[in-house]
Design an enzyme around this catalytic site. Structure first.
Site, mmCIF file in Angstrom:
data_model
loop_
_atom_site.group_PDB
_atom_site.id
_atom_site.type_symbol
_atom_site.label_atom_id
_atom_site.label_comp_id
_atom_site.label_asym_id
_atom_site.label_seq_id
_atom_site.Cartn_x
_atom_site.Cartn_y
_atom_site.Cartn_z
ATOM 1 N NE ARG A 165 63.842 54.939 57.848
ATOM 2 C CZ ARG A 165 65.143 54.861 57.561
ATOM 3 N NH1 ARG A 165 65.988 54.372 58.450
ATOM 4 N NH2 ARG A 165 65.586 55.234 56.379
ATOM 5 C CG ASP A 449 70.054 57.513 53.820
ATOM 6 O OD1 ASP A 449 71.200 57.690 54.297
ATOM 7 O OD2 ASP A 449 69.349 56.527 54.100
#
Length: 534
Positions: A165, A449
């Site tokens: 990612r 996160d």
């Protein structure tokens, strides 16, 4: 490092960095920057223009100009690629050396190697992560912790497929300049991995695969597709070798799922329900639209809320109609070895979540901890059996309208002082860790996160600017939030004890106040945070 062919590295050059920052790899970065940076800037400007229209009262809707794409029943995405035909359990995490080994050994089918939300974009993390990925593919990676525990890849075992990612379109890389300009973080991440690892993956019978985050339109997907074509041509990699899964984690993108698949169709590996960022986007996009778009505190918003059900069911139906994979959201729970009761309650929620997803037709789902891989695997094994996926499960029963995706006011729950305190507590702990270089943080038995910190600060901004009154207390004001910041900071200090880092938390408080209390809303908290980093 001096400029070579217009490329200047302003970050420090540590051991082995020259193995990643080669002239040829940086030439690819430069080529992609020069060709595509103007379009990136145009698309970022288009985001702001659409946001202004929404703030003025315009509602999101399916695009009339792309109706033909949605109504054309003949097109499909490319067939599944080697190594990602079976994606029943995927594990996510940053690309530090320990996580790289643990994720590849976890038994998951896929590892999302994250340079974005679970990562802090310290220069050392970005280049070091590229080294770790290359070393892992060469099976030349190991790690010894400060406590003396050693980690290594399992011999003679199938490792998880790496899917990288890169950073979203909004993030720059300030340590790589081309012709004196900052580069796109996403292009740098993509280009360095593709240059060093595409052929390595092909030699293993797989390929260079990516997760694409934070997109808001099919035109942003078109930009990625053009970059893929250019990179494959430059390196002599066959067209269509790259495969990308797009995270549908913004509410504008939810209205363009079919178009996003269409733009990437020869490179598409499906869509993912990035639900935490999706909640952040719902709040962010409609933050000035009054009480009809006010969400209750984040722990009260579950995947069974009507607008979230509409989003996930539309995603599955769209993907399977086009032959693309539908990947479910993350189970963020971190198992506790000290509290069996906490484990039992949390694992029950994980099972319910994965049972719902597998029953809805998702082809796989995410976990954040290796100990959750067997749990999720058991659920999906029970539905899939010997089949690698559920692409054959069509959802003709799904008929989602624009209003279904926007029915935020149908969500049950309120706003309590406990919820406000939780937002402050989690955000401060996360931001302190992020500033310190760690983007995936265990807080209260959950892996947090950037997405959850974004939800926390955005909810507080929205409550503050819409005169919300707590269910059990006063109206949300800057003074109330400031008092709670002070009180929660004391609680965190007591909890951390000698490990409390006053400097990091002072910086976290300053940043948190800026992104949650200021009149001007920061589109992403990582933007001002990045400018505070070396």
């Amino acid at each position: 490092m001096g400029a070579t062919n217009g490329v200047e590295i302003t970050g420090p050059l540590h051991d082995r960095y020259d193995e990643i920052l080669t002239d040829d790899a940086l030439a690819l970065v430069a080529d992609l920057h020069r060709r595509f940076e103007p379009r990136r800037r145009e698309l970022l400007a288009a985001r702001k223009e659409r946001q202004a229209r929404i703030a003025a009262g315009e509602d999101l809707d399916f695009l009339p100009e792309t109706r033909a794409v949605r109504e054309d029943t003949t097109w499909k995405v490319a067939p599944p690629a080697p190594g990602i035909t079976d994606r029943r359990v995927e594990i996510t995490g940053p690309t530090d050396r320990k996580m790289t080994i643990n994720a590849l050994n976890s038994g998951a089918k896929v590892w999302l190697a994250d340079f974005e939300d679970a990562n802090t974009p310290l220069w050392e993390n970005m280049v070091g992560g590229q080294l770790n990925l290359r070393d892992a593919l060469d099976r030349a990676i190991d790690f010894t912790s400060p406590q003396g525990k050693t980690y290594a890849l399992k011999e003679d075992s199938e490792l998880a497929t790496i899917v990288v990612r890169p950073r979203g379109w909004h993030l720059d890389e300030k340590h790589v300049l081309v012709d004196g300009e900052r580069t796109s973080g996403g292009i740098v991440d993509f280009a360095l991995y593709f240059f060093h690892c595409a052929q390595r993956q092909l030699d293993k019978g797989k390929g260079p695969y990516f997760y694409l985050p934070k997109m808001e339109s099919h035109l942003e997907a078109r930009l990625w597709n053009d970059i893929f074509l250019a990179a494959q041509e430059r390196l002599g990699i066959p067209r269509g070798t790259i495969r990308a899964t797009v995270l549908i984690e913004t509410i504008p993108a939810a209205f363009e799922m079919e178009e996003i698949l269409y733009e990437l169709r020869e490179h598409s590996a499906g869509l993912n329900a990035g639900r935490w960022d999706y909640l952040f986007s719902v709040i962010k996009t409609h933050r000035t639209r009054g009480r009809s778009f006010l969400l209750p505190e984040r722990n009260a918003v579950t995947m069974t809320a009507p607008f979230m059900r509409a989003y996930t069911e539309l995603l599955v139906a769209t993907c399977h109609r086009r032959g693309a994979f539908a990947i479910g959201g993350m189970a963020a729970f971190i198992p506790s070895r000290r509290d069996a009761e906490v484990n039992e309650r949390a694992l029950a929620k994980v099972r319910d979540d994965k049972t719902r997803e597998s029953g809805d037709g998702f082809d796989g789902s995410w976990v954040a901890h290796p100990d959750l891989v067997p749990v999720a695997m058991e659920i999906f094994d029970g539905v899939l059996g010997d089949r690698p996926n559920q692409l054959d499960k069509q959802r003709p029963d799904v008929a989602v309208k624009a209003g279904d995706l926007l029915a935020v006011d149908a969500t049950e729950g309120g706003v309590t002082e406990a919820g406000l305190r939780s937002n402050v507590n989690v955000a401060l702990q996360y931001l302190a860790a992020w500033i310190g270089g760690n983007g995936a943080v265990a807080i209260h038995n959950l892996m947090e996160d950037a997405a959850t910190a974004e939800i926390s600060r955005s909810q507080i901004w929205q409550w503050l600017h819409n005169d919300v009154t707590l269910d059990d207390g006063p109206r949300v004001t800057a003074e109330l939030v400031d008092r709670i910041i002070t009180e929660e900071l004391e609680a965190i200090k007591a909890e951390h004890g000698d490990a409390y880092d006053a400097e990091l938390f002072d910086r976290a408080v300053e940043l948190f106040r800026e992104v949650s209390l200021a009149d001007d809303y920061a589109d992403f908290l990582t933007l001002p945070a990045y400018e505070r980093m070396p």
